[in-house]
Scaffold this motif. Structure first.
Motif, PDB file in Angstrom:
ATOM      1  N   GLU A 171       0.821  -1.210   0.000  1.00  0.00           N
ATOM      2  CA  GLU A 171       0.000   0.000   0.000  1.00  0.00           C
ATOM      3  C   GLU A 171       0.853   1.258   0.000  1.00  0.00           C
ATOM      4  O   GLU A 171       0.468   2.278  -0.577  1.00  0.00           O
ATOM      5  N   TYR A 174       1.563   2.100  -3.364  1.00  0.00           N
ATOM      6  CA  TYR A 174       0.329   2.553  -3.999  1.00  0.00           C
ATOM      7  C   TYR A 174       0.057   4.010  -3.648  1.00  0.00           C
ATOM      8  O   TYR A 174      -0.363   4.799  -4.491  1.00  0.00           O
ATOM      9  N   ARG A 175       0.304   4.367  -2.398  1.00  0.00           N
ATOM     10  CA  ARG A 175       0.109   5.757  -1.975  1.00  0.00           C
ATOM     11  C   ARG A 175       1.108   6.700  -2.633  1.00  0.00           C
ATOM     12  O   ARG A 175       0.830   7.894  -2.791  1.00  0.00           O
ATOM     13  N   ASP A 341      -4.988   4.291   2.212  1.00  0.00           N
ATOM     14  CA  ASP A 341      -5.456   4.703   0.897  1.00  0.00           C
ATOM     15  C   ASP A 341      -6.787   4.017   0.586  1.00  0.00           C
ATOM     16  O   ASP A 341      -6.864   2.788   0.523  1.00  0.00           O
ATOM     17  N   TYR A 344      -6.994   1.726  -2.590  1.00  0.00           N
ATOM     18  CA  TYR A 344      -6.239   0.494  -2.370  1.00  0.00           C
ATOM     19  C   TYR A 344      -7.036  -0.465  -1.479  1.00  0.00           C
ATOM     20  O   TYR A 344      -7.087  -1.673  -1.743  1.00  0.00           O
ATOM     21  N   ARG A 347      -9.741  -2.088  -3.472  1.00  0.00           N
ATOM     22  CA  ARG A 347      -9.204  -3.069  -4.423  1.00  0.00           C
ATOM     23  C   ARG A 347      -8.811  -4.369  -3.721  1.00  0.00           C
ATOM     24  O   ARG A 347      -9.130  -5.474  -4.186  1.00  0.00           O
TER      25      ARG A 347
END
Length: 368
Positions: A171, A174-175, A341, A344, A347
């Motif tokens: 994550e 991803y952030r 997030d 995320y 998902r």
């Protein structure tokens, strides 16, 4: 020159310079991990000021027959400086150590000297000779874009590997996806800048405001970066844990598996798995072992890597919270399960549970 054209260039120039002043006024914490970040600020300010001054000059310039070539020289200079500055900023975001003042000054000097040579050559060289040098420099500009792309892609791979190795936290990457957007959008700006070589008012009046909007995006991204700077620096420094056992002497075969399993169960019961932005080494310290031993334990006795296991624990906790209270706020749910997030979280929840968060909440609500 049309009044609306001069006005557009002038307003974009003023906006760019104002953004540079905004960046200068940003308060940066007194932290060693932010030293490179301070340097990046000046790179950005310089790029914004160069863009602003150049547009002001263009807005008030009356061209003669040499207009197109001089515009091209100005574009090569501005584009080269900005490509270099934005690439250095993107690299500071992901690999601060490779960006040094010496490298920045060397690149600025080369771009400035090449641009100065072209400017002078326009007046002293025969037209054919000038255009040969001119188009060679344009090819050099394209090569510069390619070189910066290669450097960023290579550096980002190292960054991704380093972050995953240190945090085991997908994550977090991803952030930080905006870092990639920062560079790729900068590359797009650099490529589009080639269109400004042709002195076309319509091209200028479309692209110049777009570039200014991009500067706004860069400014916001830069200001938000402070919250990640220390995390990135820690991953590269690989700070040792003061309580860490001697990893060279400790062998996995000597580890009391039952004791480690008991400690992990206790760690889970205390819901330590919802703590975010903790390195694997820090977690291993909490468990009285090393990151290498912890990874081996999960590989040999759990059958999954630590990252996947921790994510599944967080999702199970999210399911438990929804089961208890189907109307729980998503923001609270994300916070209580260690996610940061929202996209995320959605998902991963969908991937592991098989249904979306909203569908799961509706189902639990009907069951309740």
């Amino acid at each position: 020159m049309p009044v609306y054209y001069s006005f557009t260039l002038f307003m974009c120039a003023v906006t760019s310079i104002v953004l540079s002043l905004v960046l200068m006024g940003v308060t940066i914490r007194q932290n060693e991990s932010l030293e490179k970040y301070r340097s990046a600020r000046w790179c950005l300010c310089a790029a914004f000021v160069v863009f602003g001054v150049a547009n002001m000059l263009q807005a008030g310039m009356e061209y003669d027959g040499k207009q197109e070539a001089l515009t091209g020289v100005l574009t090569i200079f501005i584009g080269g400086i900005q490509a270099m500055m934005f690439t250095m900023v993107a690299l500071i975001f992901i690999r601060p150590a490779i960006v040094t003042a010496r490298r920045v000054l060397l690149q600025v000097s080369v771009i400035f000297l090449v641009s100065a040579f072209l400017f002078v050559a326009r007046f002293i060289l025969p037209q054919d000779a000038f255009y040969v040098a001119y188009y060679v420099c344009i090819l050099g500009y394209v090569a510069l874009m390619a070189a910066y792309t290669w450097l960023f892609v290579r550096s980002y791979k190292v960054f991704k590997r380093q972050m995953m190795d240190f945090y085991e936290e997908e994550e977090l990457l991803y952030r930080m996806r905006w870092i990639k957007w920062t560079f790729w959008s900068a590359l797009a700006v650099g490529i589009l800048a080639l269109l400004l070589i042709y002195d076309n008012h319509m091209i200028n009046i479309i692209l110049t405001p777009l570039f200014t909007l991009y500067f706004l995006f860069i400014t916001v991204s830069f200001i938000n970066y402070q919250q990640y700077a220390q995390l990135i620096t820690r991953a590269y420094e690989k700070e040792p844990c003061v309580n860490k056992p001697n990893e060279e002497k400790e062998k996995f075969s000597q580890v009391d598996v039952e004791k480690l399993r008991s400690r992990i169960n206790e760690w889970v019961s205390e819901k330590k798995f919802v703590e975010s932005d903790c390195s694997v080494e820090e977690i291993a310290c909490q468990l009285g072992t090393t990151s290498a031993t912890l990874r081996k334990y999960f590989h040999n006795y759990v059958g999954a890597d630590f990252r996947s296991w921790r994510i599944s624990m967080r999702i199970e906790e999210a399911k438990r919270l929804i089961d208890e209270n189907p109307s729980i706020k998503i923001s609270d749910l994300i916070s209580l399960t260690g996610f940061n997030d929202r996209p995320y979280f959605y998902r991963i929840f969908q991937k592991l549970v098989g249904v979306s968060v909203s569908e799961y909440r509706k189902e639990r609500g009907r069951v309740g």
